[in-house]
Design a protein around this motif. Sequence first.
Motif: not given
Length: 926
Positions: A39-64
């Motif tokens: 996993i590259t550093e870039q992919e890590k960031l990608q994963l992080l962004n995904y997780l953040r979005r996913s969390s935002a959606k679950k918490e209220g659907g707002e954009e991160p």
Amino acid sequence: MSSDVTVKQLATTVNIPVERLLAQLNEAGIQADAAEATITEQEKLQLLNYLRRSSAKKEGGEEPAKRAAPTQRRDAPTDPRSRGPQSRPSRPSLSTRGGGTQRGQKTVSVEVRRKRTQLRREEPKAPAISEPLPTAAAEAPEQPAPEPAAAKQAPQRGVSDEQRRRAELEARRAEEDARRLAEQEEQERLRAEEEARRRAEDEARKRREADVAAHPQGMPTEEAAAEVTAAVGEQPAAAEAETAAEAEAQAPASTEAETQERHRKHVKKHEERTDREKDKPAKKAGKKDAGKARRAGGGVDDDDAAALGVISRPSVRRRKKPGKPQLAEKHQFQRPTAPVVREVEVPESISVADLAQRMSVKAADLVKILFKQGMMVTINQMLDRDTAMLLVEEMGHRAVEAKEKDAEDSLMELLGEETEQAESLPRPPVVTIMGHVDHGKTSLLDYIRRTRVTAGEAGGITQHIGAYHVETDKGIISFLDTPGHAAFSAMRARGAKVTDIVILVVAADDGVMPQTIEAIQHAKASGVPVVVAINKMDKPEANPDRVLQELTQHEVVAEEWGGDTIMVKVSAKSGEGIDDLLDAVLLQAEVLELRAPADSPAHGTIVESSVEKGRGPVATVLVQSGTLRQGDTIVSGSEYGRVRAMFNETGQPVQDAGPSIPVQVLGLSAAPNAGDDVIAVTDERKAREVAELRAERDRQLRIDQQGAANLEQLFSQFKEGETKSVNIILKADVQGSVEALREALMKLSNDEVKVAVVASGVGGITESDANLAVTSNAILLGFNVRADAAARRVVESHGLDLRYYSIIYELIDDVKQAISGMLSPIVTEEIIGLAEVRDVFRSSKFGAIAGCMVVDGTIKRNNPIRVLRNNVVVYEGALESLRRYKDDVAEVKAGTECGIGVKNYNDVQPGDQIEVFERTERAREL
Ligand SMILES: Nc1nc2c(ncn2[C@@H]2O[C@H](COP(=O)(O)OP(=O)(O)OP(=O)(O)O)[C@@H](O)[C@H]2O)c(=O)[nH]1
């Protein structure tokens, strides 16, 4: 250093299963299908962004992006990594964890952070701490790691909260203690102040320590939880440590500031209280000091200790102390639930305080009750027996009239003690001679006296003093010189038990006669033994056997006939058998074993008394015990005096007289009654006291028995022809009335009944008028006048008849009808209330309103009234108004103020009296 890692490494780092990480990577669009995939550093960031979005959606659907700002703002003060774009991974980390069932935990963590944020007002080191942010962001996938930590921190935070609360509680309790203690450090104020200051310092230090102890445990733990929850990776550890350190430094600082402030206030308050309350016992303060010292040292109150499940030594001691109160509580619990009904002895008069004490209640309560009943009293005020008894009943107790232990009782008690202590010696018998008329009683007494009494040198004439004593070879005998059972029973009726032996004289020629039988009955009833003297044996017709036989019928059986009665045949004329008779009496006395102390104060009985010209009151005293000496102070009945001189039956002066010896005594204040007792007392004052007490009692008895002059009684006596004159004392308001009434009353006199106006005059009925009515057995008639208080007292105490009239006709008619025995139903007026006018108020609406004090009875609104001025009726009418304050009332009781308006009469003046009366009619009983 390459930032590329394998999936496995990353999974290990963030402590989640490799499969789950792979799934997340795939969901984020990153190609990674094996644990060894890089996993590259870039992919890590990608994963992080995904997780953040996913969390935002679950918490209220707002954009991160939209949500980032507030999150950052909120987190900024505490989480350095939240600064800058790199900080965002902190939120996804939460989101990741917060998915599904983890959500609750996440929320809790956020709250904690916020709380801490509020405590930390400044965040000077935030920029410095933000440096590791990129790393933190890179570590985002590692977020699952803190989950267990966070989960563990929740209870830890709970504990820390508890500790903080406890610390605060301690602080509060310490303050409370200080306050209490301060209140009790009065007399040792300086020392108390010093000590309070020291204690306050101790407390402050303790509180600081407590805070420090609470916060370092709570805050950093909490902080660590927050940090771990918020941050991902190991890098923030240093920053976290710094933050924790900062929090550590910060939080106590603010707590300490608050503590110091509280302490300052507390010390100030304490000093104020100490100054205010200086007069409490130093002892108490000392005790409390000890407690205070203990508490200061322990730092935990007993209650706290109990709450914490800790029993400290001081608490043990403190528990001991309330031992007594606990006992008291126990007693209280056992207190009987039923009201205690006491038997309260009520004397003639008793103070409110004494009465309260006898009932075991507060005097103030009695005062209240009396006040409610219209009596204004102080606790030292004396209450009469009737009032006191009513009050006792009112309080639910039982009132009994106290048997007064008066001067007489105590005197008799003393006499009894002295008599008991003295040695009892044999004494001569005292004999009374009884028998039928003309059977020779007097002759017998005379013969014995003449032949046996040693005549005095002066003339050799024996005196008649009511008793005498004779000396025989075998002993002394005293005779009561008044023969007959009437005298005997009269003495007995007065309680005087003087006679030891009765000589029953029966004429041998006459036998048993009615009075012989009566004498036997009296002797038997008294338990006095009888010696029979069969008299007139010198007469040829004497038949002693018949006498013996007749006596047997009355249960007087001669010894020779098998009985126990000694019978002696005598002749008062010739003297035959007299010696035998005296011997028989002495023999009987021997059987009786008569004894009395000789060496004690004298106690005896009056046998006879009279007032002799030149000698004053003379009394024959038969001494019954002790020895009466010249100079003794004696009290006899209601008389008392000092024995000026004593004489025996021959008229010779004697210095003393022992038991059973009669003596004539001079020196009493007046002649007492036969049968009165005689007591020698050491103190003349006491003798007077007893005599006066008895005199008063006798007087009261006479009043009770006879009653005083009473119009109805007199009139009823007229019918029986017993009373032939009516004495009247007349008082009226004006001279004209006096004369008119006097004349009219005098005209009522007729041949059978004489109306005598003993005294008359103008003005109120005075004490002197009442006293005159007592001595002249007169009726008091008041025409438009009233009796004053002193006169009313005399009227009451002597039961005089006092009548008031307002109409001449009525007065004359009453007396006339009474005389003629034709009294119509009696209309009596009873004065039920009397008010004194204190002030007069003029009102245009109500006219004159008299401000009154009700001094007696009750003023009733609807009863007729009279206005009195100087005890003279100036107006008769009705009440217009009766008020208490502004309220119209029906009645006003004694001791209460009220306003009275008199109907059609506006001339009421201060000092006037307003009497309220009641007319009652009752049928005459003749
Ligand atoms: N022959 C004779 N006469 C006696 C004797 N005793 C009394 N009398 C006479 O009896 C009469 C009455 O005697 P009192 O001594 O007066 O009798 P009493 O019992 O005292 O009479 P009262 O005082 O009236 O009760 C007198 O006339 C006496 O003289 C006696 O022993 N023999």
